[in-house]
Design an enzyme around this catalytic site. Structure first.
Site, PDB file in Angstrom:
ATOM      1  CE  LYS A  79      -3.962   1.378   2.841  1.00  0.00           C
ATOM      2  NZ  LYS A  79      -3.675   2.761   3.183  1.00  0.00           N
ATOM      3  N   GLY A  80       0.322   2.353  -0.497  1.00  0.00           N
ATOM      4  CA  GLY A  80       1.075   3.611  -0.537  1.00  0.00           C
ATOM      5  C   GLY A  80       1.526   4.057   0.851  1.00  0.00           C
ATOM      6  N   GLY A  81       2.769   4.472   0.934  1.00  0.00           N
ATOM      7  CA  GLY A  81       3.270   5.087   2.163  1.00  0.00           C
ATOM      8  C   GLY A  81       3.686   4.142   3.283  1.00  0.00           C
ATOM      9  CB  VAL A  82       3.453   0.462   3.858  1.00  0.00           C
ATOM     10  CG1 VAL A  82       1.939   0.446   3.917  1.00  0.00           C
ATOM     11  CG2 VAL A  82       3.960  -0.111   2.542  1.00  0.00           C
ATOM     12  N   GLY A  83       6.283   2.303   3.384  1.00  0.00           N
ATOM     13  CA  GLY A  83       7.742   2.262   3.553  1.00  0.00           C
ATOM     14  C   GLY A  83       8.440   1.354   2.551  1.00  0.00           C
ATOM     15  CE  LYS A  84       4.982   1.065  -2.423  1.00  0.00           C
ATOM     16  NZ  LYS A  84       4.038   1.746  -1.531  1.00  0.00           N
ATOM     17  CB  SER A  86      12.090   3.327   3.963  1.00  0.00           C
ATOM     18  OG  SER A  86      11.492   4.581   3.763  1.00  0.00           O
ATOM     19  CG  ASP A 108       6.125   4.857  -6.194  1.00  0.00           C
ATOM     20  OD1 ASP A 108       5.271   5.479  -6.838  1.00  0.00           O
ATOM     21  OD2 ASP A 108       6.044   4.625  -4.981  1.00  0.00           O
ATOM     22  CG  ASN A 332       8.471   0.114   7.808  1.00  0.00           C
ATOM     23  OD1 ASN A 332       9.356   0.122   8.672  1.00  0.00           O
ATOM     24  ND2 ASN A 332       8.312   1.090   6.948  1.00  0.00           N
TER      25      ASN A 332
HETATM   26  N1  LIG Z   1      10.265   2.465   9.966  1.00  0.00           N
HETATM   27  C1  LIG Z   1       9.955   3.744   9.763  1.00  0.00           C
HETATM   28  N2  LIG Z   1       9.942   4.608  10.784  1.00  0.00           N
HETATM   29  C2  LIG Z   1       9.625   5.892  10.609  1.00  0.00           C
HETATM   30  N3  LIG Z   1       9.329   6.444   9.412  1.00  0.00           N
HETATM   31  C3  LIG Z   1       9.316   5.635   8.335  1.00  0.00           C
HETATM   32  C4  LIG Z   1       9.638   4.240   8.444  1.00  0.00           C
HETATM   33  N4  LIG Z   1       9.530   3.697   7.218  1.00  0.00           N
HETATM   34  C5  LIG Z   1       9.170   4.692   6.379  1.00  0.00           C
HETATM   35  N5  LIG Z   1       9.068   5.853   7.026  1.00  0.00           N
HETATM   36  C6  LIG Z   1       8.697   7.171   6.468  1.00  0.00           C
HETATM   37  O1  LIG Z   1       7.399   7.073   5.919  1.00  0.00           O
HETATM   38  C7  LIG Z   1       7.328   7.803   4.688  1.00  0.00           C
HETATM   39  C8  LIG Z   1       6.915   6.878   3.558  1.00  0.00           C
HETATM   40  O2  LIG Z   1       7.982   5.956   3.367  1.00  0.00           O
HETATM   41  P1  LIG Z   1       8.370   5.451   1.897  1.00  0.00           P
HETATM   42  O3  LIG Z   1       8.497   6.612   0.968  1.00  0.00           O
HETATM   43  O4  LIG Z   1       9.509   4.525   2.050  1.00  0.00           O
HETATM   44  O5  LIG Z   1       7.039   4.654   1.584  1.00  0.00           O
HETATM   45  P2  LIG Z   1       6.501   4.108   0.195  1.00  0.00           P
HETATM   46  O6  LIG Z   1       5.664   2.917   0.541  1.00  0.00           O
HETATM   47  O7  LIG Z   1       7.619   3.902  -0.747  1.00  0.00           O
HETATM   48  O8  LIG Z   1       5.606   5.341  -0.227  1.00  0.00           O
HETATM   49  P3  LIG Z   1       4.823   5.575  -1.632  1.00  0.00           P
HETATM   50  O9  LIG Z   1       3.855   4.452  -1.786  1.00  0.00           O
HETATM   51  O10 LIG Z   1       4.152   6.896  -1.409  1.00  0.00           O
HETATM   52  O11 LIG Z   1       5.879   5.612  -2.685  1.00  0.00           O
HETATM   53  C9  LIG Z   1       8.684   8.428   4.469  1.00  0.00           C
HETATM   54  O12 LIG Z   1       8.651   9.732   4.946  1.00  0.00           O
HETATM   55  C10 LIG Z   1       9.609   7.570   5.312  1.00  0.00           C
HETATM   56  O13 LIG Z   1      10.730   8.271   5.745  1.00  0.00           O
END
Ligand SMILES: Nc1ncnc2c1ncn2[C@@H]1O[C@H](COP(=O)(O)OP(=O)(O)OP(=O)(O)O)[C@@H](O)[C@H]1O
Length: 367
Positions: A79-84, A86, A108, A332
């Site tokens: 899902k969006g924003g879960v930290g993929k 990172s 992405d 995460n």
């Molecule tokens: N374990 C964690 N602890 C704290 N903050 C986190 C953690 N993992 C991710 N984040 C923060 O959450 C936000 C979203 O992370 P990230 O961009 O990696 O997610 P994503 O799933 O790739 O997002 P999108 O779907 O929007 O591309 C970022 O600001 C990131 O720094």
């Protein structure tokens, strides 16, 4: 960097996991992996692998990810924003630190892999990530731009139609019309842009000069796109397959015309359809890559909230249906343990425990 490296090594060496894997930040704070690699003064994310199962005798799933010297692809989705992103960046650093020449790619549309590493990765070529002794290269691909390939091929199909009209080959023209290629391009199916982006990466990583890379990590677009991407190659096969049949037909009609008029006709049909055929082949490669359990693994990234777990469960069901190999789940953003929770943290912790229980009992995710 040393601290980060040690932590990751520590994770892989000391932790054992059986079913699922957690990435856990004990500081509850994680902004940029790159700044953490390059400087020692900023907060260092403390990733800790924990197991849903308590069996301490099984080999760490992290260890399994670094085992072997043949090339492996890890595709992170969720899902969006879960930290993929990172997690993709973090895994890539881990692989590189274990001696795997690694490439991390983001397809992405909401790219920020560059932010993760604090380096510009948008130039269209691989960029070496600074601050590591081992080779780690990164690349951000804007799927919007890559879609132009497909658009080009399809737009040029208009030339085919004109040509056939002028030859009086109405029947072939009608059949081409049925393919609705122009419409397809105006409203491309979800996942098309990403599939093209992935196929582009596949194209260059398959070339001999990149054969040294043994780990390729993909950060993919949020879930809806991923699911579209999975069914896309079959769709492409079907539609472009039809075009190819047409092409053969046209070629034979054209040669008949040539013999009647006794002169060469300009080869208007070859360029665009060849391009479509190349695209079809590349899409088929992406499909095969996604389903090859020997080399590829789709890693679902989730967070411990009820809604996200439900969505991850659906994602797993869809991946299973599509025969995409999934062995690991990253949970995460688990709250670090604390004896002094405020009211909000304690409520959040309860919610997280509930969500983790859901994962354990979920028919899709439990195993
Ligand atoms: N374990 C964690 N602890 C704290 N903050 C986190 C953690 N993992 C991710 N984040 C923060 O959450 C936000 C979203 O992370 P990230 O961009 O990696 O997610 P994503 O799933 O790739 O997002 P999108 O779907 O929007 O591309 C970022 O600001 C990131 O720094």
């Amino acid at each position: 960097m040393a601290a980060y490296y040690t932590l990751l090594r520590g994770v892989a060496k000391s932790q054992t996991t059986q079913s699922c894997l957690f990435l856990h930040t004990t500081r509850g704070y994680f902004t940029s992996i790159s700044t953490n690699i390059n400087t020692k003064t900023l907060p260092i994310p403390h990733f800790e692998a924990r197991s849903l199962a308590s069996d301490a005798n099984c080999i760490s799933l992290f260890d399994r990810m670094i085992e072997g010297h043949h090339r492996k692809y890890y595709i992170l989705g969720g899902k969006g924003g879960v930290g993929k992103k990172s997690c993709a960046a973090s895994l890539a650093v881990k692989f590189a630190n274990y001696g795997h020449p690694t490439i991390v790619v983001s397809t992405d549309p909401a790219n920020s892999l560059s932010d993760s590493f604090d380096q510009d990765l948008t130039g269209g070529t691989l960029v070496r990530i600074q601050g590591l002794d081992s080779p780690l290269f990164g690349l951000e691909i804007n799927p919007e731009k890559t879609k132009e390939d497909f658009r080009y091929a399809s737009q040029n199909n208009g030339g085919v139609k004109d040509f056939m009209d002028s030859m009086g080959l109405g029947m072939v023209d009608e059949q081409l019309g049925e393919l609705k290629l122009a419409e397809l391009l105006d409203t491309p199916p979800p996942g098309l842009d990403e599939a093209i982006a992935i196929s582009k990466v596949m194209q260059f990583v398959d070339s001999p000069e990149y054969s040294m890379f043994t780990r390729i990590v993909f950060d993919t677009a949020p879930m809806g796109h991923t699911l579209g991407l999975l069914s896309l190659p079959d769709f492409m096969d079907a539609s472009i397959g039809k075009v190819m049949k047409m092409k053969k037909k046209i070629a034979s009609e054209t040669s008949a015309i040539k013999s009647v008029f006794g002169k060469e006709q300009p080869s208007l049909v070859e360029g665009p359809t060849d391009k479509l055929e190349q695209l079809r082949e590349r899409m088929a490669k992406v499909r095969d890559l996604f389903r090859d359990s020997e080399t590829t693994e789709f890693v679902i990234v989730t967070i411990p909230t009820v809604m996200t777990v439900k969505e991850s469960s659906r994602l797993h069901a869809s991946l299973r249906k599509e025969n995409v190999p999934v062995k690991r789940l990253i949970v995460n953003q688990i709250l670090p343990s604390s004896t002094t929770d405020c009211k909000f943290c304690s409520m959040k912790r309860k919610d997280q425990i509930r969500a983790l229980d859901m994962i354990r009992s979920d028919p899709e995710l439990g195993s």
